[in-house]
Design an enzyme around this catalytic site. Structure first.
Site, PDB file in Angstrom:
ATOM      1  CB  THR A 166      -0.797   0.041   1.236  1.00  0.00           C
ATOM      2  OG1 THR A 166      -0.260  -0.269   2.526  1.00  0.00           O
ATOM      3  CG2 THR A 166      -2.096  -1.057   1.091  1.00  0.00           C
TER       4      THR A 166
ATOM      5  CB  VAL B 209       0.335   5.777   3.010  1.00  0.00           C
ATOM      6  CG1 VAL B 209       0.509   6.512   4.308  1.00  0.00           C
ATOM      7  CG2 VAL B 209      -0.682   6.715   2.512  1.00  0.00           C
ATOM      8  CB  CYS B 210       2.104   0.765   4.599  1.00  0.00           C
ATOM      9  SG  CYS B 210       0.443   0.722   5.194  1.00  0.00           S
ATOM     10  CB  THR B 211       5.477   1.447   0.110  1.00  0.00           C
ATOM     11  OG1 THR B 211       4.634   0.879  -0.064  1.00  0.00           O
ATOM     12  CG2 THR B 211       6.540   1.539  -0.348  1.00  0.00           C
TER      13      THR B 211
ATOM     14  CG  LEU C  57       7.170  -0.305   6.764  1.00  0.00           C
ATOM     15  CD1 LEU C  57       6.407  -1.129   6.146  1.00  0.00           C
ATOM     16  CD2 LEU C  57       7.856  -0.424   8.065  1.00  0.00           C
TER      17      LEU C  57
END
Length: 256
Positions: free
Chosen positions: A82, A84-86, A89
């Site tokens: 996804t 935003v998550c990428t 992290l």
């Protein structure tokens, strides 16, 4: 009077026995996925972070043993691959050295399995120019997410093809005694601020080590606040210069 009661009674009975609409099957399913209220741990600040065993991208762990005598940051993600998550992290991966300097271990959580995590990490490093070196927990069944209440009750559409809710963006700062010291919760649509996560760690560790509190927007090197429990006289003995604005508002500087 009797005739009046006769006319009213049927209407009263009709209202009293009106069928009650039953919740839809999808709503019942969503309710059953959440931990029962009497089983839900009270994750208050100062409470012990629930322990768990989990599979991660760096092997199986017992959470409390993995923390050891360090601080830890547990942060969750709605799903692998996804956008935003990428970005999040990748940003945490780039700041890992700063957290290491402070004795803080990072561990992510996402609602997918290890095979998916491994492929996703390759994407993260490629797109964010990072080298992700901390573990990511596989929580496909959301067991840990529900234990830590990492689910958004407002967005019931935020679920996978099985109807299980994805996790929101939660952050738990946990100290070496396994106590929850700070939490943050973001909706899936809003990315976190890694600098703020680092800043609050600095604040907590400074408070623990120096016996002070930190004002709005504080960063290391700024003035700190003498807590109300310490008299001005004792504060000057301990810190030297103390600037008293009000009897309850006193500043000092302890350096970096």
């Amino acid at each position: 009077m009797a005739s009046l009661l006769t006319r009213i009674a049927p209407r009263t009975l009709a209202i009293g026995f009106r069928p009650i609409a039953r919740p839809s099957s999808s709503l019942l399913l969503r309710r059953t996925l959440a931990t029962a209220p009497d089983e839900q741990p009270h994750l208050r600040l100062g409470s012990i972070a629930p322990n768990f065993q989990a599979k991660t991208t760096q092997g199986d762990i017992d959470f409390h043993k993995w923390i050891g005598d360090k601080w830890a940051i547990l942060f969750s993600h709605p799903a692998d691959f996804t956008p935003v998550c990428t970005t999040e992290l990748g940003a945490f991966a780039k700041m890992k050295n700063e957290f290491d300097k402070r004795g803080v271990k990072l561990i992510g959580l996402s609602a997918n399995d290890l095979n998916s995590h491994g492929k996703w990490i390759q994407d993260i490093n490629e797109t964010q120019n990072s080298n992700l070196q901390f573990p990511i927990i596989a929580d496909a069944d959301r067991k840990i997410a529900y234990t830590y209440d990492m689910v958004d009750a407002q967005d019931i559409t935020n679920k996978d093809e099985k109807g299980i809710a994805f996790t929101i963006r939660s952050v738990f700062v946990i100290d070496p005694q396994k106590k929850i010291r700070l939490t943050m919760m973001y909706p899936a649509s809003t990315g976190r601020n890694t600098a703020e996560v680092l800043r609050v760690v600095d604040s907590l560790q400074t408070g623990d080590g120096k016996g002070v509190t930190t004002p709005i927007d504080w960063i290391p090197g700024d003035d700190v606040i003498v807590p109300p429990s310490v008299s001005t006289e004792d504060a000057r003995k301990k810190f030297g210069d103390v600037r008293e604005v009000k009897p309850y508002l006193r500043y000092t500087n302890i350096g970096q």
